[in-house]
Enzyme design. Structure first.
Site, PDB file in Angstrom:
ATOM      1  N   ASP A 216       0.864  -1.185   0.000  1.00  0.00           N
ATOM      2  CA  ASP A 216       0.000   0.000   0.000  1.00  0.00           C
ATOM      3  C   ASP A 216       0.900   1.234   0.000  1.00  0.00           C
ATOM      4  O   ASP A 216       1.645   1.460   0.967  1.00  0.00           O
ATOM      5  CB  ASP A 216      -0.919   0.009   1.223  1.00  0.00           C
ATOM      6  CG  ASP A 216      -1.843   1.214   1.234  1.00  0.00           C
ATOM      7  OD1 ASP A 216      -2.858   1.185   0.519  1.00  0.00           O
ATOM      8  OD2 ASP A 216      -1.541   2.190   1.952  1.00  0.00           O
ATOM      9  N   GLU A 308      -2.087  -1.746  -5.837  1.00  0.00           N
ATOM     10  CA  GLU A 308      -3.351  -1.110  -6.176  1.00  0.00           C
ATOM     11  C   GLU A 308      -3.279  -0.458  -7.549  1.00  0.00           C
ATOM     12  O   GLU A 308      -2.209  -0.045  -8.003  1.00  0.00           O
ATOM     13  CB  GLU A 308      -3.709  -0.045  -5.129  1.00  0.00           C
ATOM     14  CG  GLU A 308      -4.109  -0.605  -3.786  1.00  0.00           C
ATOM     15  CD  GLU A 308      -4.517   0.495  -2.818  1.00  0.00           C
ATOM     16  OE1 GLU A 308      -5.703   0.588  -2.478  1.00  0.00           O
ATOM     17  OE2 GLU A 308      -3.623   1.257  -2.428  1.00  0.00           O
ATOM     18  N   CYS A 383     -15.672  -5.728  15.155  1.00  0.00           N
ATOM     19  CA  CYS A 383     -14.825  -6.550  16.014  1.00  0.00           C
ATOM     20  C   CYS A 383     -13.912  -5.725  16.911  1.00  0.00           C
ATOM     21  O   CYS A 383     -13.199  -6.285  17.747  1.00  0.00           O
ATOM     22  CB  CYS A 383     -13.994  -7.512  15.179  1.00  0.00           C
ATOM     23  SG  CYS A 383     -12.804  -6.700  14.071  1.00  0.00           S
ATOM     24  N   ASP A 390      -3.021   2.202   6.765  1.00  0.00           N
ATOM     25  CA  ASP A 390      -2.210   1.726   5.654  1.00  0.00           C
ATOM     26  C   ASP A 390      -1.839   0.257   5.824  1.00  0.00           C
ATOM     27  O   ASP A 390      -1.843  -0.508   4.850  1.00  0.00           O
ATOM     28  CB  ASP A 390      -0.954   2.579   5.524  1.00  0.00           C
ATOM     29  CG  ASP A 390      -1.264   4.017   5.160  1.00  0.00           C
ATOM     30  OD1 ASP A 390      -2.325   4.255   4.549  1.00  0.00           O
ATOM     31  OD2 ASP A 390      -0.465   4.910   5.497  1.00  0.00           O
TER      32      ASP A 390
END
Length: 458
Positions: A216, A308, A383, A390
């Site tokens: 990322d 990405e 949760c 990131d």
């Protein structure tokens, strides 16, 4: 395995050699401008004749746009256009005509829809002061000196290199490389020669062939890996901004060129311009060196790299982020990972542009409706997971590799849902998760699927 690779070396030219190289670059520019002027004249003449109602068979004959047609027309007219043509190598004129042929083809393909991406404009004339001097040699004596400190090029002779050419010389001596072309170009005030070489490479495998890593990219950190490693962003442009501003102000106080009056720049202005060019080149070199080291390490260690599909062009239109995005080099990271992963026997997976990697919980798979950019910590409402956004996105990217076959043939086929659909009605098909195909959009994995896939990857 054969591959095309470039070897680039800096040159130390004498003043005489620099004048000869500039003459060849000027010859390429003259041929380019002549060909473009002739193409524009023919196009304008045909357009005017059509406006008069002239039939197509009576229009002025069209001029071919390919390299062969442009070269034939240039050879017929070069004695009148450039009586000094014999002083330069034929490769200089071929360089300009080849650049023109490529530009016209890109414009035509973009106009007719054959070329994807941003629209390509019509070629423009090249200025002596603004154009980058460059000349390409494809024939003749192109060699690397035995002392590994010189290169030999047609009509330019023996040129000294600033650094050793042993990386290329060793391959040439072993017979595992063949030089296809050589391009001499001035970049940042320094001359370089780039050899386009066909190389025979041995098959490679990554250090960890079964390992999967999600990458990322960002501004706070240049890259965050799904393993938890955070690569810092060096911000080379910000580090050099103060010095570059000072040099730019210094150049603005000198007497520069004036195109309206024909005033030539002063020597002090020229020296200041060279200092500004070297400052920009240093930033570009530092950025390029860091990105190459990062991508080489990733491609050599991991068998699968997931990145990405970012809209970098759209990010550059954001005036608040454009400078930081350009300095980070998001598009360059993806480009280098692509060919280096293939070269090292790995594979690269590109996540769908609309895949919500930052909004998806990497533990339970829940998706947030909104996640502003200012929120740097991801907190799951389902949760309670609290994680750097990131790092959370990198783990989600690594989980996408679960949806791709190990052979790299693409997304796993989804099971059809047409068994209980009434006859004659629309067929509801499962949408493919992860990287999308053609016009399909990816969706997030099911609840809990992300964390299980990450656990298997590690």
């Amino acid at each position: 395995m054969k591959a095309i690779q470039a070897y680039r070396f800096a040159l130390d030219l004498t003043p005489l050699q620099e004048r000869v190289v500039l003459a060849h670059a000027g010859a390429a520019r003259v041929a380019y401008n002549w060909g473009l002027a002739r193409v524009k004249a023919v196009m304008d003449q045909r357009a005017a004749e059509r406006s008069y109602g002239t039939p197509d068979e009576l229009l002025t004959p069209a001029l071919g746009w390919n390299l062969a047609a442009l070269r034939k027309a240039w050879n017929a007219a070069k004695s009148d256009v450039a009586p000094w043509w014999a002083e330069c190598s034929k490769e200089a004129f071929n360089t300009g005509l080849d650049n023109l042929a490529r530009g016209l083809k890109n414009w035509s393909d973009s106009r007719t829809g054959k070329r994807a991406g941003r629209r390509v404009g019509f070629p423009r004339f090249k200025s002596r002061r603004r154009a980058t001097p460059s000349v390409r040699f494809t024939t003749g004596a192109i060699r690397v000196g035995a002392d590994r400190k010189h290169v030999v090029l047609p009509r330019l002779g023996r040129l000294k290199t600033h650094e050793s050419t042993r990386k290329l010389a060793r391959r040439l001596e072993a017979g595992t490389a063949r030089i296809l072309s050589a391009t001499v170009r001035r970049d940042g005030g320094r001359w370089h020669v780039a050899f386009c070489v066909e190389v025979e490479r041995a098959e490679r495998i990554p250090t960890r062939p079964q390992a999967v890593v999600g990458v990322d990219v960002g501004i706070t950190h240049l890259a965050v890996l799904s393993t938890g490693e955070m690569v810092p962003n060096p911000r080379h442009l910000d580090e050099a901004a103060q010095r570059m501003r000072r040099l730019a102000r210094q150049m603005s106080r000198r007497v520069g060129p004036d195109r309206r009056t024909g005033l030539r720049p002063s020597n002090r202005w020229e020296r200041a311009r060279q200092q500004v060019a070297r400052a920009h080149a240093r930033v570009a070199n530092l950025r390029r060196d860091g990105l190459h080291k990062l991508t080489t390490r990733l491609a050599g260690e991991y068998g699968t790299i997931v990145v990405e599909d970012l809209n970098v062009a759209g990010m550059l239109r954001n005036r608040r982020l454009a400078r930081q995005v350009a300095d980070a080099g998001f598009g360059e990271i993806r480009r280098q990972v692509a060919y280096k992963a293939e070269r090292n026997g790995g594979r690269r997976i590109v996540a769908d542009r609309w895949y919500p990697s930052s909004k998806t919980c990497s533990d339970c798979g829940a998706v947030k409706a909104k996640l502003p950019l200012r929120v740097r910590t991801y907190i799951c409402d389902s949760c309670g997971l609290a994680l750097d956004r990131d790092l959370n996105a990198a783990r989600n990217l690594a989980a996408i590799a679960r949806e791709v076959t190990t052979a790299g043939s693409g997304p796993v086929a989804g099971r059809g849902a047409d068994r209980k659909t009434r006859p004659g009605g629309p067929v509801a098909m499962k949408r493919q998760p992860g990287p999308a195909q053609a016009d399909k959009t990816g969706t997030v994995p099911p609840q809990g699927g992300t964390c299980r896939s990450v656990a298997r990857a590690h």
